[in-house]
Design an enzyme around this catalytic site. Structure first.
Site, PDB file in Angstrom:
ATOM      1  N   ARG A   1     -10.547 -11.419  -0.246  1.00 20.02           N
ATOM      2  CA  ARG A   1     -11.386 -12.366  -0.982  1.00 20.02           C
ATOM      3  C   ARG A   1     -10.776 -13.763  -1.006  1.00 20.02           C
ATOM      4  O   ARG A   1     -11.485 -14.758  -1.139  1.00 20.02           O
ATOM      5  CB  ARG A   1     -11.644 -11.840  -2.391  1.00 20.02           C
ATOM      6  CG  ARG A   1     -10.416 -11.692  -3.275  1.00 20.02           C
ATOM      7  CD  ARG A   1     -10.639 -10.761  -4.451  1.00 20.02           C
ATOM      8  NE  ARG A   1     -10.734  -9.368  -4.013  1.00 20.02           N
ATOM      9  CZ  ARG A   1     -10.974  -8.347  -4.839  1.00 20.02           C
ATOM     10  NH1 ARG A   1     -11.134  -8.568  -6.145  1.00 20.02           N
ATOM     11  NH2 ARG A   1     -11.045  -7.125  -4.381  1.00 20.02           N
TER      12      ARG A   1
ATOM     13  N   LYS B   1       0.845  -1.194   0.000  1.00 20.39           N
ATOM     14  CA  LYS B   1       0.000   0.000   0.000  1.00 20.39           C
ATOM     15  C   LYS B   1       0.881   1.245   0.000  1.00 20.39           C
ATOM     16  O   LYS B   1       1.959   1.250   0.593  1.00 20.39           O
ATOM     17  CB  LYS B   1      -0.904   0.021   1.239  1.00 20.39           C
ATOM     18  CG  LYS B   1      -1.954  -1.068   1.268  1.00 20.39           C
ATOM     19  CD  LYS B   1      -2.792  -0.965   2.527  1.00 20.39           C
ATOM     20  CE  LYS B   1      -3.800  -2.087   2.611  1.00 20.39           C
ATOM     21  NZ  LYS B   1      -4.864  -1.971   1.585  1.00 20.39           N
TER      22      LYS B   1
END
Length: 512
Positions: free
Chosen positions: A360, A286
């Site tokens: 996910r 990130k």
């Protein structure tokens, strides 16, 4: 935790640190003036009917969450009156809705930190109102001070302590419905606050193993069966998604299964929570400014954990299984790389195009494990996509499902308990973007509609014929702004109340 009690005592004779009353914005029929809400009649009478005017002089408008303090009138054993805004005055035949009461009680409880006892004389007409005020008090009084020294001054520490006791006036201590509403408010509020504590804990103290240990302790206390799959068991079972996400961290992943069962249950719900105890993005690191709050990436697992415990405390006549998919997503020499292919627990292969789309992957394994038990419905909860925040903002979560009626039912349950949510579609044309040349599916698809793409990915791992909904709570899970209503700064515990309400509706036979 704040203790909740009911009382029919008259306000003037009650000994407390403060008495809380409600005020509202008047309508055209009341000349737009400030309105003193029902429940505060004794206080208004002691001011010779001029309480509204006094409060207006002090700047009160009745706006939602607005708090105005003034000395209690002569003859009261309470030194302080705290008037809290309820928002617009309701229609003549309608009372204040539950969420207005909940938020007002929360704002008052937060203002009264350090107080030993407060009386709440808000407008309550039935058990539902009692529950709303009680819940608002417990949630609004929350504070997370575990890591604050608070100095050596005992008084300074006491001044920051949550409100110790709230006495709800207008409630009937011998009324079974009123007592039950207060018991429910305490159970749901306290478990939601447990979720907030977990979300607010720093990641150096809450890794997957530590989370699993805390779940084990709570399970033992509340008669919940627990199974913890450690790294060795995950390898043996073939949980490639959870293992792939956790591969870069020194803290090994875990899959925790919590099972609450009722001898009278006719239905079985499965809740699945994303539990990334810290998300650096992995190799797809990130950028600066996006890491500081990533301890909250386990908010879904915290919500599931809290909801299962709440169901057990309430003795709901429904079987509820909670799955906590726990991992830490870190970059290292052993971390999963963009381009790697993982073999999931379902046997399906996934090409990892972005290691920051990790939620996910852990959810996929847990969804397939939950599906194996053939529950009547599965609901997963996750801080899954920034795209959902762009779509719905910071206070509303998205709901996707493989069944339109179930999606509507989840949305209605969320709105009923005061958790803003919005139904979102699963457009079939977006599925093609996840086609992979080397695996069954990729973990990324089209950039536009990214939150919906994530939902489509998860749908691939739900067992055939099982009703499923996905809650993307990325926006409201962590409040980076100032507190409002009963919502604090930091972890919010979003989705706990929705899950509990779904369990209650299922137990009552009102959900599918």
């Amino acid at each position: 935790m704040t203790a909740l009690t009911l009382s029919t005592a008259a306000a003037p004779g009650l000994r407390a640190d403060a008495i809380v009353i409600g005020v509202a914005k008047g309508t055209a029929s009341t000349s737009g003036n400030l309105i003193v809400a029902p429940g505060a009649e004794a206080v208004d009478k002691a001011f010779d009917g001029r309480l509204a005017g006094v409060l207006e002089t002090l700047g009160a408008s009745g706006g939602e969450g607005e708090v105005t303090k003034l000395p209690a009138p002569a003859g009261f054993k309470t030194p302080l009156v705290l008037a809290v805004g309820l928002g617009p005055e309701p229609d003549e035949d309608a009372g204040f809705d539950a969420e207005a009461l909940r938020r007002a009680a929360g704002a008052a409880a937060r203002t009264l930190s350090g107080a030993k006892k407060a009386a709440f004389a808000l407008p309550v007409t039935d058990a539902a109102d009692i529950g709303a005020v009680g819940e608002g008090v417990v949630l609004g009084a929350y504070s997370f001070d575990t890591y604050k020294q608070n100095g050596k001054d005992a008084k300074a520490k006491a001044d920051k302590a949550p409100l110790a006791e709230a006495v709800l006036l207008g409630g009937k201590p011998r009324d079974a419905a009123h007592k039950a509403a207060l018991v429910r408010a305490a159970a749901v509020g306290e478990e939601l606050n447990r979720a907030r504590d977990l979300i607010n804990m720093p990641p150096n103290d809450l890794d997957p193993e530590a989370f699993a240990v805390l779940a084990q302790t709570a399970a033992k206390e509340h008669g919940i069966k627990i199974q913890i799959l450690d790294e060795k068991a995950l390898v043996k079972g073939g949980y490639g998604g959870i293992l792939g996400v956790g591969a870069g961290s020194a803290a090994a992943p875990r899959l925790v299964k919590l099972s609450y069962t009722s001898s009278k249950a006719k239905k079985h719900l499965a809740f699945v929570g994303k539990g990334i105890t810290y998300d650096s993005g992995g190799i797809s690191l990130k950028p600066a400014g996006h890491n500081e709050t990533m301890k909250c990436d386990m908010s879904g697992a915290a919500a599931v954990f809290a909801a299962v415990v709440a169901a057990a405390r309430l003795g709901l006549e429904v079987n509820v299984t909670g799955w906590l998919a726990l991992a830490e997503n870190m970059p290292s020499g052993s971390a999963t790389r963009p381009g790697d292919v993982l073999r999931m627990y379902s046997g399906k292969t996934v090409e990892v195009l972005n290691t920051d789309a990790e939620g996910r992957l852990v959810l996929a394994d847990a969804l397939w494990a939950a599906s194996a038990e053939k529950p009547d419905a599965i609901v997963d909860v996750a801080t899954l996509t920034g795209a959902m925040m762009l779509a719905l903002g910071s206070r509303t979560f998205g709901i996707m499902a493989n069944d339109d009626a179930f999606r509507t039912a989840v949305h209605e349950a969320a709105e009923e308990v005061g958790e803003p949510a919005w139904p979102m579609p699963l457009p079939e044309h977006l599925r093609k973007g996840m086609d992979s040349t080397v695996a069954d599916i990729a973990n990324m698809g089209e950039r536009m509609g990214g939150g919906l793409v994530a939902g489509l990915f998860l749908r691939e791992f739900v067992g055939e014929g099982i009703t499923w909904a996905h809650l993307d709570i990325a926006g409201p899970a962590f409040n980076e702004g100032g507190p409002f209503g009963y919502t604090p700064k930091g972890g919010t515990g979003t989705a706990v109340r929705t899950l509990v309400r779904l369990a209650e509706l299922t137990a009552a036979g009102d959900l599918g």
